[in-house]
Motif scaffolding. Structure first.
Motif, mmCIF file in Angstrom:
data_model
loop_
_atom_site.group_PDB
_atom_site.id
_atom_site.type_symbol
_atom_site.label_atom_id
_atom_site.label_comp_id
_atom_site.label_asym_id
_atom_site.label_seq_id
_atom_site.Cartn_x
_atom_site.Cartn_y
_atom_site.Cartn_z
ATOM 1 N N THR A 293 0.822 -1.214 0.000
ATOM 2 C CA THR A 293 0.000 0.000 0.000
ATOM 3 C C THR A 293 0.850 1.255 0.000
ATOM 4 O O THR A 293 0.589 2.206 -0.749
ATOM 5 N N SER A 294 1.871 1.289 0.847
ATOM 6 C CA SER A 294 2.716 2.495 0.927
ATOM 7 C C SER A 294 3.411 2.758 -0.397
ATOM 8 O O SER A 294 3.593 3.920 -0.792
ATOM 9 N N LEU A 297 0.927 4.337 -2.737
ATOM 10 C CA LEU A 297 0.663 5.736 -2.394
ATOM 11 C C LEU A 297 1.769 6.654 -2.913
ATOM 12 O O LEU A 297 1.541 7.832 -3.169
ATOM 13 N N ASP A 316 -9.637 0.534 1.781
ATOM 14 C CA ASP A 316 -8.913 1.628 2.439
ATOM 15 C C ASP A 316 -7.786 2.137 1.542
ATOM 16 O O ASP A 316 -7.517 3.349 1.492
ATOM 17 N N THR A 317 -7.137 1.226 0.831
ATOM 18 C CA THR A 317 -6.087 1.625 -0.115
ATOM 19 C C THR A 317 -6.660 2.558 -1.174
ATOM 20 O O THR A 317 -6.060 3.587 -1.515
ATOM 21 N N ARG A 320 -7.373 6.028 0.358
ATOM 22 C CA ARG A 320 -6.136 6.777 0.636
ATOM 23 C C ARG A 320 -5.538 7.343 -0.647
ATOM 24 O O ARG A 320 -5.017 8.460 -0.665
ATOM 25 N N SER A 323 -7.711 10.264 -1.829
ATOM 26 C CA SER A 323 -7.520 11.479 -1.030
ATOM 27 C C SER A 323 -6.361 12.331 -1.529
ATOM 28 O O SER A 323 -6.258 13.509 -1.197
ATOM 29 N N LYS A 324 -5.491 11.744 -2.357
ATOM 30 C CA LYS A 324 -4.384 12.503 -2.943
ATOM 31 C C LYS A 324 -4.840 13.321 -4.150
ATOM 32 O O LYS A 324 -4.045 14.044 -4.743
ATOM 33 N N ARG A 363 -15.749 10.033 3.550
ATOM 34 C CA ARG A 363 -14.562 9.960 2.684
ATOM 35 C C ARG A 363 -14.899 9.274 1.369
ATOM 36 O O ARG A 363 -14.439 9.670 0.300
#
Length: 458
Positions: A293-294, A297, A316-317, A320, A323-324, A363
Protein backbone atom coordinates in the motif's frame (compact mmCIF):
# COMPACT_ATOMS: atom_id res chain seq x y z
CA UNK A 1 -19.12 -52.53 -20.02
CA UNK A 2 -17.75 -55.65 -21.74
CA UNK A 3 -15.04 -57.64 -19.96
CA UNK A 4 -11.54 -57.00 -21.16
CA UNK A 5 -8.61 -59.34 -20.48
CA UNK A 6 -5.28 -57.71 -21.23
CA UNK A 7 -3.31 -60.99 -21.26
CA UNK A 8 -5.59 -62.52 -23.91
CA UNK A 9 -5.54 -59.30 -25.91
CA UNK A 10 -1.73 -59.16 -25.98
CA UNK A 11 -1.48 -62.91 -26.70
CA UNK A 12 -3.57 -62.34 -29.83
CA UNK A 13 -1.14 -59.74 -31.07
CA UNK A 14 -2.72 -56.70 -29.51
CA UNK A 15 -4.81 -55.73 -32.55
CA UNK A 16 -8.46 -54.76 -32.51
CA UNK A 17 -10.62 -56.26 -35.21
CA UNK A 18 -12.87 -53.81 -37.00
CA UNK A 19 -15.87 -56.10 -36.50
CA UNK A 20 -15.21 -56.69 -32.80
CA UNK A 21 -14.53 -53.34 -31.14
CA UNK A 22 -13.25 -52.91 -27.66
CA UNK A 23 -15.44 -50.60 -25.65
CA UNK A 24 -14.21 -47.04 -25.20
CA UNK A 25 -13.60 -47.73 -21.49
CA UNK A 26 -11.42 -50.73 -22.33
CA UNK A 27 -9.45 -48.73 -24.88
CA UNK A 28 -8.79 -46.04 -22.26
CA UNK A 29 -7.58 -48.68 -19.84
CA UNK A 30 -5.34 -50.27 -22.46
CA UNK A 31 -3.71 -46.98 -23.46
CA UNK A 32 -3.19 -46.04 -19.82
CA UNK A 33 -1.34 -49.33 -19.33
CA UNK A 34 0.66 -48.73 -22.51
CA UNK A 35 1.79 -45.34 -21.19
CA UNK A 36 2.81 -46.82 -17.84
CA UNK A 37 4.68 -49.68 -19.50
CA UNK A 38 6.54 -47.33 -21.82
CA UNK A 39 7.61 -45.11 -18.94
CA UNK A 40 8.78 -48.13 -16.95
CA UNK A 41 10.69 -49.56 -19.92
CA UNK A 42 12.41 -46.22 -20.46
CA UNK A 43 13.09 -45.87 -16.71
CA UNK A 44 11.17 -42.62 -16.67
CA UNK A 45 10.66 -40.94 -13.32
CA UNK A 46 6.99 -41.03 -12.28
CA UNK A 47 7.37 -37.41 -11.16
CA UNK A 48 8.11 -36.42 -14.75
CA UNK A 49 4.86 -38.05 -15.87
CA UNK A 50 2.97 -36.18 -13.15
CA UNK A 51 4.62 -32.91 -14.16
CA UNK A 52 3.67 -33.40 -17.82
CA UNK A 53 0.08 -34.12 -16.78
CA UNK A 54 0.03 -31.05 -14.51
CA UNK A 55 1.28 -28.78 -17.28
CA UNK A 56 -1.22 -30.26 -19.72
CA UNK A 57 -4.14 -29.58 -17.37
CA UNK A 58 -2.92 -26.04 -16.65
CA UNK A 59 -2.98 -25.44 -20.38
CA UNK A 60 0.55 -25.77 -21.77
CA UNK A 61 0.09 -26.70 -25.41
CA UNK A 62 3.36 -28.65 -25.65
CA UNK A 63 2.33 -31.11 -22.93
CA UNK A 64 -1.23 -31.45 -24.27
CA UNK A 65 0.12 -32.25 -27.73
CA UNK A 66 2.59 -34.72 -26.17
CA UNK A 67 -0.26 -36.78 -24.73
CA UNK A 68 -2.53 -36.56 -27.76
CA UNK A 69 0.13 -37.42 -30.36
CA UNK A 70 1.19 -40.52 -28.41
CA UNK A 71 -2.44 -41.54 -27.90
CA UNK A 72 -3.10 -41.17 -31.63
CA UNK A 73 -0.09 -43.38 -32.37
CA UNK A 74 -1.27 -46.03 -29.91
CA UNK A 75 -4.76 -46.01 -31.46
CA UNK A 76 -3.34 -46.43 -34.96
CA UNK A 77 -0.95 -49.16 -33.80
CA UNK A 78 -3.88 -51.12 -32.34
CA UNK A 79 -6.13 -50.51 -35.37
CA UNK A 80 -8.70 -48.89 -33.07
CA UNK A 81 -9.52 -45.75 -35.06
CA UNK A 82 -13.20 -46.67 -35.32
CA UNK A 83 -13.79 -47.16 -31.62
CA UNK A 84 -16.99 -45.29 -30.64
CA UNK A 85 -16.41 -42.55 -28.06
CA UNK A 86 -18.66 -40.17 -26.06
CA UNK A 87 -20.23 -37.45 -28.20
CA UNK A 88 -18.98 -34.59 -25.99
CA UNK A 89 -15.41 -35.13 -27.18
CA UNK A 90 -14.03 -33.80 -30.46
CA UNK A 91 -12.00 -36.86 -31.47
CA UNK A 92 -11.02 -40.29 -30.21
CA UNK A 93 -7.57 -39.15 -29.06
CA UNK A 94 -9.16 -36.13 -27.35
CA UNK A 95 -11.61 -38.46 -25.58
CA UNK A 96 -8.92 -40.89 -24.38
CA UNK A 97 -6.70 -38.02 -23.20
CA UNK A 98 -9.42 -36.36 -21.14
CA UNK A 99 -10.76 -39.61 -19.70
CA UNK A 100 -7.31 -40.75 -18.53
CA UNK A 101 -5.33 -37.59 -17.77
CA UNK A 102 -7.10 -34.41 -18.79
CA UNK A 103 -10.29 -32.74 -17.56
CA UNK A 104 -12.67 -35.67 -18.14
CA UNK A 105 -16.13 -34.44 -19.22
CA UNK A 106 -15.24 -30.90 -18.13
CA UNK A 107 -12.90 -30.71 -21.13
CA UNK A 108 -15.87 -29.95 -23.40
CA UNK A 109 -16.31 -26.58 -21.64
CA UNK A 110 -12.83 -25.51 -22.78
CA UNK A 111 -13.44 -26.66 -26.37
CA UNK A 112 -14.84 -24.60 -29.28
CA UNK A 113 -18.56 -24.04 -28.86
CA UNK A 114 -18.48 -22.90 -25.26
CA UNK A 115 -16.32 -19.76 -25.59
CA UNK A 116 -19.22 -17.64 -24.36
CA UNK A 117 -20.03 -19.80 -21.35
CA UNK A 118 -18.72 -18.06 -18.25
CA UNK A 119 -19.18 -20.85 -15.73
CA UNK A 120 -18.85 -24.63 -15.29
CA UNK A 121 -19.74 -26.40 -12.05
CA UNK A 122 -18.97 -29.88 -10.79
CA UNK A 123 -21.28 -30.89 -7.93
CA UNK A 124 -20.44 -34.41 -6.82
CA UNK A 125 -20.38 -36.48 -10.01
CA UNK A 126 -22.64 -34.03 -11.90
CA UNK A 127 -21.31 -31.52 -14.44
CA UNK A 128 -23.10 -28.27 -15.38
CA UNK A 129 -22.28 -25.69 -18.06
CA UNK A 130 -23.74 -22.20 -18.16
CA UNK A 131 -25.75 -21.83 -21.36
CA UNK A 132 -27.82 -18.71 -22.19
CA UNK A 133 -27.49 -17.53 -18.61
CA UNK A 134 -28.60 -20.81 -16.97
CA UNK A 135 -26.74 -23.80 -15.55
CA UNK A 136 -27.49 -26.87 -17.70
CA UNK A 137 -26.89 -30.42 -16.47
CA UNK A 138 -24.70 -32.29 -18.96
CA UNK A 139 -24.91 -36.04 -19.68
CA UNK A 140 -21.30 -36.77 -18.71
CA UNK A 141 -20.37 -37.75 -15.15
CA UNK A 142 -17.11 -37.63 -13.22
CA UNK A 143 -16.37 -40.18 -10.50
CA UNK A 144 -15.02 -39.28 -7.06
CA UNK A 145 -11.65 -40.94 -7.75
CA UNK A 146 -11.35 -39.01 -11.02
CA UNK A 147 -12.26 -35.75 -9.24
CA UNK A 148 -9.55 -36.39 -6.65
CA UNK A 149 -7.03 -37.07 -9.42
CA UNK A 150 -8.03 -33.83 -11.11
CA UNK A 151 -7.78 -31.77 -7.91
CA UNK A 152 -4.33 -33.18 -7.13
CA UNK A 153 -3.16 -32.24 -10.62
CA UNK A 154 -4.54 -28.69 -10.20
CA UNK A 155 -2.81 -28.29 -6.84
CA UNK A 156 0.56 -29.26 -8.31
CA UNK A 157 0.58 -25.80 -9.90
CA UNK A 158 0.49 -24.25 -6.41
CA UNK A 159 3.20 -25.85 -4.26
CA UNK A 160 2.26 -23.62 -1.33
CA UNK A 161 -1.22 -25.17 -1.16
CA UNK A 162 -1.65 -28.08 1.26
CA UNK A 163 -3.53 -31.09 -0.10
CA UNK A 164 -5.51 -31.52 3.12
CA UNK A 165 -7.16 -28.09 2.95
CA UNK A 166 -10.92 -27.94 2.39
CA UNK A 167 -10.81 -24.85 0.15
CA UNK A 168 -8.59 -23.92 -2.79
CA UNK A 169 -8.57 -21.17 -5.42
CA UNK A 170 -6.45 -21.74 -8.53
CA UNK A 171 -5.97 -19.99 -11.88
CA UNK A 172 -5.19 -21.55 -15.27
CA UNK A 173 -3.08 -19.97 -18.00
CA UNK A 174 -6.09 -18.37 -19.69
CA UNK A 175 -7.22 -16.72 -16.44
CA UNK A 176 -9.96 -19.22 -15.60
CA UNK A 177 -10.56 -19.25 -11.85
CA UNK A 178 -11.04 -22.68 -10.27
CA UNK A 179 -12.64 -22.76 -6.81
CA UNK A 180 -12.63 -26.05 -4.91
CA UNK A 181 -14.65 -27.02 -1.83
CA UNK A 182 -14.02 -30.47 -0.37
CA UNK A 183 -13.53 -32.47 2.82
CA UNK A 184 -15.42 -31.28 5.89
CA UNK A 185 -16.76 -28.19 4.09
CA UNK A 186 -19.13 -30.26 1.92
CA UNK A 187 -21.43 -33.26 2.29
CA UNK A 188 -19.93 -36.70 1.70
CA UNK A 189 -19.37 -37.32 -2.01
CA UNK A 190 -20.58 -33.81 -2.90
CA UNK A 191 -17.30 -31.94 -3.32
CA UNK A 192 -17.53 -28.84 -5.51
CA UNK A 193 -15.33 -27.55 -8.34
CA UNK A 194 -16.35 -24.24 -9.93
CA UNK A 195 -14.72 -22.89 -13.11
CA UNK A 196 -15.29 -19.19 -13.79
CA UNK A 197 -14.07 -16.98 -16.63
CA UNK A 198 -14.98 -13.48 -17.76
CA UNK A 199 -16.52 -13.38 -21.21
CA UNK A 200 -17.17 -10.44 -23.49
CA UNK A 201 -16.33 -10.75 -27.20
CA UNK A 202 -15.66 -7.04 -27.85
CA UNK A 203 -14.88 -4.45 -25.21
CA UNK A 204 -16.92 -1.54 -26.63
CA UNK A 205 -19.93 0.42 -25.46
CA UNK A 206 -21.54 -0.47 -28.79
CA UNK A 207 -21.22 -4.18 -28.00
CA UNK A 208 -22.76 -3.63 -24.56
CA UNK A 209 -25.63 -1.68 -26.12
CA UNK A 210 -26.24 -4.50 -28.65
CA UNK A 211 -26.72 -6.80 -25.70
CA UNK A 212 -29.16 -4.26 -24.19
CA UNK A 213 -26.95 -3.97 -21.13
CA UNK A 214 -26.71 -0.19 -21.57
CA UNK A 215 -28.83 2.23 -23.64
CA UNK A 216 -27.51 3.20 -27.08
CA UNK A 217 -28.10 6.87 -26.31
CA UNK A 218 -25.62 6.69 -23.41
CA UNK A 219 -22.60 5.89 -25.59
CA UNK A 220 -21.51 9.49 -26.44
CA UNK A 221 -22.10 10.50 -22.80
CA UNK A 222 -19.95 7.66 -21.45
CA UNK A 223 -17.11 8.47 -23.84
CA UNK A 224 -17.06 12.07 -22.56
CA UNK A 225 -17.16 10.83 -18.96
CA UNK A 226 -14.08 8.69 -19.58
CA UNK A 227 -12.31 11.66 -21.14
CA UNK A 228 -13.17 13.86 -18.12
CA UNK A 229 -11.56 11.38 -15.73
CA UNK A 230 -14.45 10.88 -13.32
CA UNK A 231 -13.93 8.45 -10.45
CA UNK A 232 -16.44 5.63 -10.83
CA UNK A 233 -17.67 2.63 -8.84
CA UNK A 234 -19.35 -0.23 -10.71
CA UNK A 235 -21.68 -2.07 -8.36
CA UNK A 236 -24.13 -4.95 -8.43
CA UNK A 237 -24.58 -8.58 -7.48
CA UNK A 238 -22.53 -11.47 -8.83
CA UNK A 239 -22.87 -12.08 -12.59
CA UNK A 240 -24.41 -8.67 -13.23
CA UNK A 241 -21.76 -7.54 -15.79
CA UNK A 242 -19.73 -5.34 -13.41
CA UNK A 243 -16.32 -6.54 -14.57
CA UNK A 244 -17.30 -6.43 -18.24
CA UNK A 245 -18.45 -2.82 -17.91
CA UNK A 246 -15.31 -1.80 -16.02
CA UNK A 247 -13.11 -3.39 -18.70
CA UNK A 248 -15.16 -1.68 -21.41
CA UNK A 249 -14.84 1.72 -19.69
CA UNK A 250 -11.11 1.20 -19.27
CA UNK A 251 -10.67 0.35 -22.97
CA UNK A 252 -11.56 3.99 -23.80
CA UNK A 253 -8.93 5.38 -21.43
CA UNK A 254 -6.07 7.45 -22.86
CA UNK A 255 -3.36 4.81 -23.61
CA UNK A 256 -0.58 7.34 -22.94
CA UNK A 257 -1.55 7.69 -19.26
CA UNK A 258 0.21 5.61 -16.62
CA UNK A 259 -2.05 3.34 -14.61
CA UNK A 260 -1.91 0.80 -11.81
CA UNK A 261 -4.41 -2.05 -11.60
CA UNK A 262 -4.57 -3.74 -8.23
CA UNK A 263 -6.36 -7.09 -8.09
CA UNK A 264 -6.75 -9.71 -5.41
CA UNK A 265 -7.35 -12.23 -8.22
CA UNK A 266 -6.24 -12.07 -11.89
CA UNK A 267 -9.52 -11.32 -13.67
CA UNK A 268 -8.86 -8.56 -16.23
CA UNK A 269 -5.91 -8.87 -18.64
CA UNK A 270 -5.16 -5.23 -19.39
CA UNK A 271 -1.98 -6.18 -21.27
CA UNK A 272 -4.32 -7.79 -23.84
CA UNK A 273 -7.03 -5.15 -23.67
CA UNK A 274 -4.59 -2.20 -23.96
CA UNK A 275 -1.31 -3.73 -25.19
CA UNK A 276 0.52 -0.38 -25.64
CA UNK A 277 -0.62 1.35 -22.44
CA UNK A 278 1.88 1.74 -19.54
CA UNK A 279 -0.26 -0.04 -16.94
CA UNK A 280 1.27 -1.87 -13.98
CA UNK A 281 -0.80 -4.90 -12.98
CA UNK A 282 -0.33 -5.96 -9.35
CA UNK A 283 -1.77 -9.03 -7.62
CA UNK A 284 -1.98 -8.77 -3.84
CA UNK A 285 -4.24 -9.71 -0.96
CA UNK A 286 -4.24 -9.80 2.85
CA UNK A 287 -0.80 -9.12 4.34
CA UNK A 288 0.82 -8.66 0.95
CA UNK A 289 -1.68 -5.90 0.17
CA UNK A 290 -0.83 -4.13 3.42
CA UNK A 291 2.85 -4.26 2.50
CA UNK A 292 2.51 -2.71 -0.95
CA UNK A 293 0.00 0.00 0.00
CA UNK A 294 2.72 2.49 0.93
CA UNK A 295 4.44 1.88 -2.41
CA UNK A 296 1.19 2.47 -4.28
CA UNK A 297 0.66 5.74 -2.39
CA UNK A 298 4.07 6.92 -3.60
CA UNK A 299 3.34 5.83 -7.16
CA UNK A 300 3.35 8.54 -9.83
CA UNK A 301 0.61 6.73 -11.79
CA UNK A 302 -2.20 8.82 -13.30
CA UNK A 303 -4.93 6.49 -12.07
CA UNK A 304 -5.74 3.34 -10.10
CA UNK A 305 -8.08 0.46 -10.94
CA UNK A 306 -9.22 -1.80 -8.11
CA UNK A 307 -10.92 -4.73 -9.81
CA UNK A 308 -13.26 -6.61 -7.48
CA UNK A 309 -12.63 -4.67 -4.25
CA UNK A 310 -13.53 -7.32 -1.67
CA UNK A 311 -12.15 -6.37 1.72
CA UNK A 312 -11.50 -3.40 3.97
CA UNK A 313 -7.76 -3.33 3.36
CA UNK A 314 -8.22 -3.03 -0.40
CA UNK A 315 -10.96 -0.43 -0.01
CA UNK A 316 -8.91 1.63 2.44
CA UNK A 317 -6.09 1.63 -0.11
CA UNK A 318 -8.51 3.06 -2.70
CA UNK A 319 -9.67 5.82 -0.33
CA UNK A 320 -6.14 6.78 0.64
CA UNK A 321 -5.12 7.08 -3.02
CA UNK A 322 -8.29 9.04 -3.85
CA UNK A 323 -7.52 11.48 -1.03
CA UNK A 324 -4.38 12.50 -2.94
CA UNK A 325 -6.60 13.91 -5.68
CA UNK A 326 -6.16 10.96 -8.04
CA UNK A 327 -8.59 11.03 -10.97
CA UNK A 328 -9.83 8.16 -13.18
CA UNK A 329 -10.24 5.89 -10.17
CA UNK A 330 -12.26 2.77 -11.00
CA UNK A 331 -13.50 -0.06 -8.78
CA UNK A 332 -16.06 -2.86 -8.82
CA UNK A 333 -17.90 -3.73 -5.62
CA UNK A 334 -20.59 -6.27 -4.72
CA UNK A 335 -23.58 -4.18 -3.73
CA UNK A 336 -27.35 -4.72 -3.70
CA UNK A 337 -28.43 -1.13 -3.13
CA UNK A 338 -26.27 1.69 -4.54
CA UNK A 339 -27.70 4.09 -1.96
CA UNK A 340 -25.84 2.04 0.71
CA UNK A 341 -22.54 2.16 -1.18
CA UNK A 342 -20.59 4.61 1.07
CA UNK A 343 -21.84 2.94 4.25
CA UNK A 344 -21.08 -0.60 3.08
CA UNK A 345 -17.57 0.46 2.06
CA UNK A 346 -17.14 2.05 5.48
CA UNK A 347 -18.35 -1.12 7.22
CA UNK A 348 -15.74 -3.22 5.38
CA UNK A 349 -12.93 -0.81 6.29
CA UNK A 350 -14.00 -0.68 9.96
CA UNK A 351 -14.23 -4.48 10.08
CA UNK A 352 -10.64 -4.82 8.84
CA UNK A 353 -8.93 -1.77 10.30
CA UNK A 354 -11.30 -0.07 12.75
CA UNK A 355 -12.22 3.61 12.67
CA UNK A 356 -15.31 5.81 12.63
CA UNK A 357 -17.81 4.47 10.07
CA UNK A 358 -19.53 7.83 9.56
CA UNK A 359 -16.26 9.60 8.78
CA UNK A 360 -15.18 6.81 6.43
CA UNK A 361 -18.55 6.93 4.61
CA UNK A 362 -18.04 10.66 4.07
CA UNK A 363 -14.56 9.96 2.68
CA UNK A 364 -16.14 7.50 0.25
CA UNK A 365 -18.69 10.07 -0.92
CA UNK A 366 -15.92 12.60 -1.47
CA UNK A 367 -13.73 10.12 -3.35
CA UNK A 368 -16.14 9.03 -6.10
CA UNK A 369 -18.14 10.93 -8.70
CA UNK A 370 -20.56 8.33 -10.08
CA UNK A 371 -21.92 4.89 -9.20
CA UNK A 372 -22.95 2.60 -12.08
CA UNK A 373 -25.27 -0.10 -10.74
CA UNK A 374 -26.00 -3.31 -12.70
CA UNK A 375 -28.54 -6.12 -12.30
CA UNK A 376 -29.27 -9.52 -13.81
CA UNK A 377 -32.78 -10.09 -15.14
CA UNK A 378 -34.94 -13.20 -14.69
CA UNK A 379 -33.49 -14.37 -18.00
CA UNK A 380 -30.00 -14.80 -16.57
CA UNK A 381 -28.36 -14.10 -19.91
CA UNK A 382 -29.73 -10.54 -19.78
CA UNK A 383 -27.97 -7.82 -17.76
CA UNK A 384 -29.06 -4.21 -17.37
CA UNK A 385 -27.62 -0.94 -16.19
CA UNK A 386 -30.04 -0.37 -13.30
CA UNK A 387 -28.97 3.19 -12.64
CA UNK A 388 -26.27 5.86 -12.65
CA UNK A 389 -25.95 7.90 -9.47
CA UNK A 390 -24.04 11.09 -8.82
CA UNK A 391 -22.39 10.83 -5.40
CA UNK A 392 -20.83 13.68 -3.45
CA UNK A 393 -20.16 15.00 0.04
CA UNK A 394 -21.68 18.39 0.79
CA UNK A 395 -19.19 20.06 3.12
CA UNK A 396 -21.56 22.93 3.93
CA UNK A 397 -24.16 20.61 5.41
CA UNK A 398 -21.79 17.69 6.18
CA UNK A 399 -24.14 15.32 4.36
CA UNK A 400 -23.73 12.59 1.75
CA UNK A 401 -25.74 13.12 -1.46
CA UNK A 402 -26.57 10.28 -3.88
CA UNK A 403 -28.89 11.27 -6.74
CA UNK A 404 -29.79 9.40 -9.96
CA UNK A 405 -28.99 10.76 -13.39
CA UNK A 406 -30.29 7.58 -15.06
CA UNK A 407 -32.78 4.92 -13.95
CA UNK A 408 -33.92 1.71 -15.65
CA UNK A 409 -37.66 0.99 -15.84
CA UNK A 410 -38.26 -2.75 -15.83
CA UNK A 411 -41.86 -2.49 -17.10
CA UNK A 412 -40.81 -0.72 -20.33
CA UNK A 413 -37.23 -2.05 -20.55
CA UNK A 414 -36.09 1.55 -21.08
CA UNK A 415 -34.05 4.16 -19.26
CA UNK A 416 -35.11 7.54 -17.89
CA UNK A 417 -32.58 10.38 -17.62
CA UNK A 418 -32.28 13.31 -15.23
CA UNK A 419 -30.09 16.37 -15.37
CA UNK A 420 -27.95 16.88 -12.26
CA UNK A 421 -24.55 18.49 -11.98
CA UNK A 422 -23.01 18.99 -8.57
CA UNK A 423 -20.58 21.88 -8.29
CA UNK A 424 -17.64 19.65 -7.39
CA UNK A 425 -18.16 17.60 -10.58
CA UNK A 426 -18.27 20.74 -12.70
CA UNK A 427 -15.11 22.21 -11.18
CA UNK A 428 -13.10 18.98 -11.50
CA UNK A 429 -14.32 18.32 -15.05
CA UNK A 430 -13.51 21.84 -16.26
CA UNK A 431 -10.02 21.53 -14.81
CA UNK A 432 -9.56 18.31 -16.77
CA UNK A 433 -11.00 19.43 -20.13
CA UNK A 434 -13.35 22.42 -20.27
CA UNK A 435 -14.48 21.81 -23.85
CA UNK A 436 -15.27 18.18 -23.10
CA UNK A 437 -17.19 19.23 -19.97
CA UNK A 438 -19.52 21.49 -21.94
CA UNK A 439 -20.11 18.66 -24.42
CA UNK A 440 -20.86 16.26 -21.55
CA UNK A 441 -23.18 18.79 -19.90
CA UNK A 442 -25.04 19.33 -23.19
CA UNK A 443 -25.41 15.56 -23.76
CA UNK A 444 -26.84 14.97 -20.29
CA UNK A 445 -29.30 17.86 -20.67
CA UNK A 446 -30.37 16.48 -24.04
CA UNK A 447 -30.96 12.98 -22.67
CA UNK A 448 -33.07 14.37 -19.81
CA UNK A 449 -35.15 16.48 -22.23
CA UNK A 450 -35.70 13.62 -24.68
CA UNK A 451 -37.23 11.41 -21.96
CA UNK A 452 -39.20 13.98 -20.00
CA UNK A 453 -39.97 16.82 -22.41
CA UNK A 454 -38.18 19.00 -19.87
CA UNK A 455 -35.36 18.39 -17.49
CA UNK A 456 -35.19 18.60 -13.74
CA UNK A 457 -32.43 20.99 -12.75
CA UNK A 458 -31.61 19.72 -9.29
Amino acid sequence: MEKFYLDNFLAEGGRIKTNNFLSFESLCMLINLEFQKEWEDENENIQRMIMIQKNAIIGYEKEVNFFKSKIKAFIKKRNAENTPYPTWYRSLEDAVYHENWGLAGIGEWFAPGYENSSSCKVLGDRIYFQEAGRMVLKPQKISQSRREQLIRAFLLSMPEERLDKDFHEIYTLDGTRITIFRGSSVKTGQDVIVFRRYIIPTYTFEEQAKRNTIPYESIPLFKEMVKLGFNIAVTGAMKSAKTSFLATWQSYEDPSLEGVMLETDPEISLHKLMPTAPIVQVLAKDEKLKTITSHLLRSDADYLIMAEARDGIALDTVLRIASKGTRRLKITFHERNPMDFPYDIAAEVVLSLGGNPELIAKRVAGSFDYIFHFIQLKDKSQKRLKGIYEISFDKATATIKIDPICLYEHSTDRWKWFYRMNEDKEIAAKEEDEESFYHYDSLLRGLAKSREGSYADC
